[in-house]
Write a protein that holds these residues in place. Sequence first.
Motif, PDB file in Angstrom:
ATOM      1  N   ILE A 123      28.389  -2.335  -6.184  1.00  0.00           N
ATOM      2  CA  ILE A 123      28.729  -1.110  -5.461  1.00  0.00           C
ATOM      3  C   ILE A 123      28.404  -1.318  -3.987  1.00  0.00           C
ATOM      4  O   ILE A 123      27.267  -1.642  -3.640  1.00  0.00           O
ATOM      5  CB  ILE A 123      27.937   0.094  -5.995  1.00  0.00           C
ATOM      6  N   THR A 124      29.421  -1.157  -3.115  1.00  0.00           N
ATOM      7  CA  THR A 124      29.174  -1.189  -1.678  1.00  0.00           C
ATOM      8  C   THR A 124      29.044   0.245  -1.191  1.00  0.00           C
ATOM      9  O   THR A 124      29.619   1.163  -1.781  1.00  0.00           O
ATOM     10  CB  THR A 124      30.311  -1.908  -0.921  1.00  0.00           C
ATOM     11  N   HIS A 125      28.271   0.434  -0.124  1.00  0.00           N
ATOM     12  CA  HIS A 125      27.966   1.772   0.367  1.00  0.00           C
ATOM     13  C   HIS A 125      28.716   2.094   1.649  1.00  0.00           C
ATOM     14  O   HIS A 125      29.110   1.196   2.385  1.00  0.00           O
ATOM     15  CB  HIS A 125      26.457   1.896   0.588  1.00  0.00           C
ATOM     16  N   VAL A 126      28.888   3.362   1.926  1.00  0.00           N
ATOM     17  CA  VAL A 126      29.581   3.839   3.126  1.00  0.00           C
ATOM     18  C   VAL A 126      28.799   3.399   4.352  1.00  0.00           C
ATOM     19  O   VAL A 126      27.583   3.562   4.423  1.00  0.00           O
ATOM     20  CB  VAL A 126      29.721   5.378   3.089  1.00  0.00           C
ATOM     21  N   GLY A 127      29.475   2.799   5.303  1.00  0.00           N
ATOM     22  CA  GLY A 127      28.866   2.391   6.559  1.00  0.00           C
ATOM     23  C   GLY A 127      28.216   1.021   6.522  1.00  0.00           C
ATOM     24  O   GLY A 127      27.796   0.521   7.545  1.00  0.00           O
ATOM     25  N   ASP A 128      28.074   0.418   5.381  1.00  0.00           N
ATOM     26  CA  ASP A 128      27.491  -0.926   5.227  1.00  0.00           C
ATOM     27  C   ASP A 128      26.068  -1.053   5.767  1.00  0.00           C
ATOM     28  O   ASP A 128      25.615  -2.154   6.038  1.00  0.00           O
ATOM     29  CB  ASP A 128      28.392  -1.987   5.874  1.00  0.00           C
ATOM     30  N   GLU A 129      25.341   0.055   5.964  1.00  0.00           N
ATOM     31  CA  GLU A 129      23.959  -0.071   6.417  1.00  0.00           C
ATOM     32  C   GLU A 129      23.004  -0.323   5.255  1.00  0.00           C
ATOM     33  O   GLU A 129      21.848  -0.645   5.450  1.00  0.00           O
ATOM     34  CB  GLU A 129      23.503   1.175   7.203  1.00  0.00           C
ATOM     35  N   TRP A 130      23.506  -0.192   4.039  1.00  0.00           N
ATOM     36  CA  TRP A 130      22.690  -0.422   2.838  1.00  0.00           C
ATOM     37  C   TRP A 130      23.163  -1.680   2.137  1.00  0.00           C
ATOM     38  O   TRP A 130      24.343  -2.011   2.159  1.00  0.00           O
ATOM     39  CB  TRP A 130      22.803   0.771   1.879  1.00  0.00           C
ATOM     40  N   GLN A 131      22.239  -2.376   1.492  1.00  0.00           N
ATOM     41  CA  GLN A 131      22.591  -3.545   0.690  1.00  0.00           C
ATOM     42  C   GLN A 131      23.425  -3.102  -0.509  1.00  0.00           C
ATOM     43  O   GLN A 131      23.201  -2.014  -1.045  1.00  0.00           O
ATOM     44  CB  GLN A 131      21.327  -4.243   0.185  1.00  0.00           C
ATOM     45  N   CYS A 186      21.182   3.854  -6.591  1.00  0.00           N
ATOM     46  CA  CYS A 186      20.258   4.324  -5.554  1.00  0.00           C
ATOM     47  C   CYS A 186      20.546   5.745  -5.062  1.00  0.00           C
ATOM     48  O   CYS A 186      19.719   6.335  -4.376  1.00  0.00           O
ATOM     49  CB  CYS A 186      20.285   3.373  -4.369  1.00  0.00           C
ATOM     50  N   GLY A 187      21.717   6.296  -5.357  1.00  0.00           N
ATOM     51  CA  GLY A 187      22.045   7.655  -4.947  1.00  0.00           C
ATOM     52  C   GLY A 187      22.688   7.778  -3.576  1.00  0.00           C
ATOM     53  O   GLY A 187      23.096   8.865  -3.178  1.00  0.00           O
ATOM     54  N   LYS A 188      22.790   6.693  -2.816  1.00  0.00           N
ATOM     55  CA  LYS A 188      23.447   6.723  -1.501  1.00  0.00           C
ATOM     56  C   LYS A 188      24.960   6.864  -1.684  1.00  0.00           C
ATOM     57  O   LYS A 188      25.500   6.611  -2.743  1.00  0.00           O
ATOM     58  CB  LYS A 188      23.148   5.434  -0.728  1.00  0.00           C
ATOM     59  N   ALA A 189      25.650   7.263  -0.624  1.00  0.00           N
ATOM     60  CA  ALA A 189      27.112   7.422  -0.696  1.00  0.00           C
ATOM     61  C   ALA A 189      27.779   6.071  -0.916  1.00  0.00           C
ATOM     62  O   ALA A 189      27.576   5.133  -0.156  1.00  0.00           O
ATOM     63  CB  ALA A 189      27.624   8.045   0.594  1.00  0.00           C
ATOM     64  N   ALA A 190      28.550   5.970  -1.992  1.00  0.00           N
ATOM     65  CA  ALA A 190      29.197   4.713  -2.355  1.00  0.00           C
ATOM     66  C   ALA A 190      30.624   4.680  -1.818  1.00  0.00           C
ATOM     67  O   ALA A 190      31.300   5.695  -1.758  1.00  0.00           O
ATOM     68  CB  ALA A 190      29.203   4.548  -3.866  1.00  0.00           C
ATOM     69  N   GLU A 191      31.053   3.495  -1.420  1.00  0.00           N
ATOM     70  CA  GLU A 191      32.405   3.327  -0.897  1.00  0.00           C
ATOM     71  C   GLU A 191      33.336   2.697  -1.928  1.00  0.00           C
ATOM     72  O   GLU A 191      34.454   3.135  -2.129  1.00  0.00           O
ATOM     73  CB  GLU A 191      32.371   2.441   0.348  1.00  0.00           C
ATOM     74  N   ARG A 192      32.868   1.638  -2.602  1.00  0.00           N
ATOM     75  CA  ARG A 192      33.744   0.888  -3.504  1.00  0.00           C
ATOM     76  C   ARG A 192      32.933   0.247  -4.630  1.00  0.00           C
ATOM     77  O   ARG A 192      31.812  -0.192  -4.433  1.00  0.00           O
ATOM     78  CB  ARG A 192      34.427  -0.208  -2.704  1.00  0.00           C
ATOM     79  N   LEU A 193      33.526   0.203  -5.815  1.00  0.00           N
ATOM     80  CA  LEU A 193      32.973  -0.523  -6.948  1.00  0.00           C
ATOM     81  C   LEU A 193      33.842  -1.755  -7.161  1.00  0.00           C
ATOM     82  O   LEU A 193      35.054  -1.639  -7.335  1.00  0.00           O
ATOM     83  CB  LEU A 193      32.992   0.339  -8.215  1.00  0.00           C
ATOM     84  N   ALA A 194      33.239  -2.933  -7.088  1.00  0.00           N
ATOM     85  CA  ALA A 194      33.955  -4.184  -7.338  1.00  0.00           C
ATOM     86  C   ALA A 194      33.554  -4.675  -8.719  1.00  0.00           C
ATOM     87  O   ALA A 194      32.370  -4.800  -9.019  1.00  0.00           O
ATOM     88  CB  ALA A 194      33.596  -5.224  -6.281  1.00  0.00           C
ATOM     89  N   VAL A 195      34.536  -4.938  -9.557  1.00  0.00           N
ATOM     90  CA  VAL A 195      34.281  -5.386 -10.923  1.00  0.00           C
ATOM     91  C   VAL A 195      34.665  -6.856 -11.024  1.00  0.00           C
ATOM     92  O   VAL A 195      35.825  -7.215 -10.855  1.00  0.00           O
ATOM     93  CB  VAL A 195      35.076  -4.539 -11.938  1.00  0.00           C
ATOM     94  N   PHE A 196      33.667  -7.684 -11.278  1.00  0.00           N
ATOM     95  CA  PHE A 196      33.855  -9.114 -11.487  1.00  0.00           C
ATOM     96  C   PHE A 196      33.599  -9.409 -12.960  1.00  0.00           C
ATOM     97  O   PHE A 196      32.993  -8.596 -13.661  1.00  0.00           O
ATOM     98  CB  PHE A 196      32.878  -9.916 -10.614  1.00  0.00           C
ATOM     99  N   PRO A 197      34.013 -10.568 -13.460  1.00  0.00           N
ATOM    100  CA  PRO A 197      33.771 -10.877 -14.869  1.00  0.00           C
ATOM    101  C   PRO A 197      32.295 -10.842 -15.253  1.00  0.00           C
ATOM    102  O   PRO A 197      31.953 -10.446 -16.356  1.00  0.00           O
ATOM    103  CB  PRO A 197      34.349 -12.279 -15.034  1.00  0.00           C
ATOM    104  N   ALA A 198      31.398 -11.223 -14.358  1.00  0.00           N
ATOM    105  CA  ALA A 198      29.978 -11.306 -14.708  1.00  0.00           C
ATOM    106  C   ALA A 198      29.128 -10.179 -14.133  1.00  0.00           C
ATOM    107  O   ALA A 198      27.964 -10.045 -14.500  1.00  0.00           O
ATOM    108  CB  ALA A 198      29.417 -12.645 -14.241  1.00  0.00           C
ATOM    109  N   GLU A 199      29.643  -9.365 -13.211  1.00  0.00           N
ATOM    110  CA  GLU A 199      28.813  -8.317 -12.607  1.00  0.00           C
ATOM    111  C   GLU A 199      29.673  -7.199 -12.027  1.00  0.00           C
ATOM    112  O   GLU A 199      30.875  -7.337 -11.862  1.00  0.00           O
ATOM    113  CB  GLU A 199      27.913  -8.896 -11.522  1.00  0.00           C
ATOM    114  N   ARG A 200      29.018  -6.088 -11.721  1.00  0.00           N
ATOM    115  CA  ARG A 200      29.636  -4.940 -11.056  1.00  0.00           C
ATOM    116  C   ARG A 200      28.830  -4.690  -9.787  1.00  0.00           C
ATOM    117  O   ARG A 200      27.605  -4.602  -9.843  1.00  0.00           O
ATOM    118  CB  ARG A 200      29.561  -3.696 -11.930  1.00  0.00           C
TER     119      ARG A 200
END
Length: 69
Positions: free
Chosen positions: A36-44, A20-34
Amino acid sequence: MYTKPGPWYLRLRGTPCAVCGKAAERLAVFPAERVITHVGDEWQPCHLPNPSSVPVSTDVLVPEPRQAA
């Protein structure tokens, strides 16, 4: 090779999200999916496709010859 089961995380520190182009905070890598959480948690969170489930093209790309100017 990384053999520990479960998710692992990569801090992105405001890097633009690949989805989406918003500021990303963290990438979580799971066995079935990846995820991305965003800075401030105001975005899904955004979900990246699993690389093992994405079809791979076997087409060979041939560059077109360039003409002299």
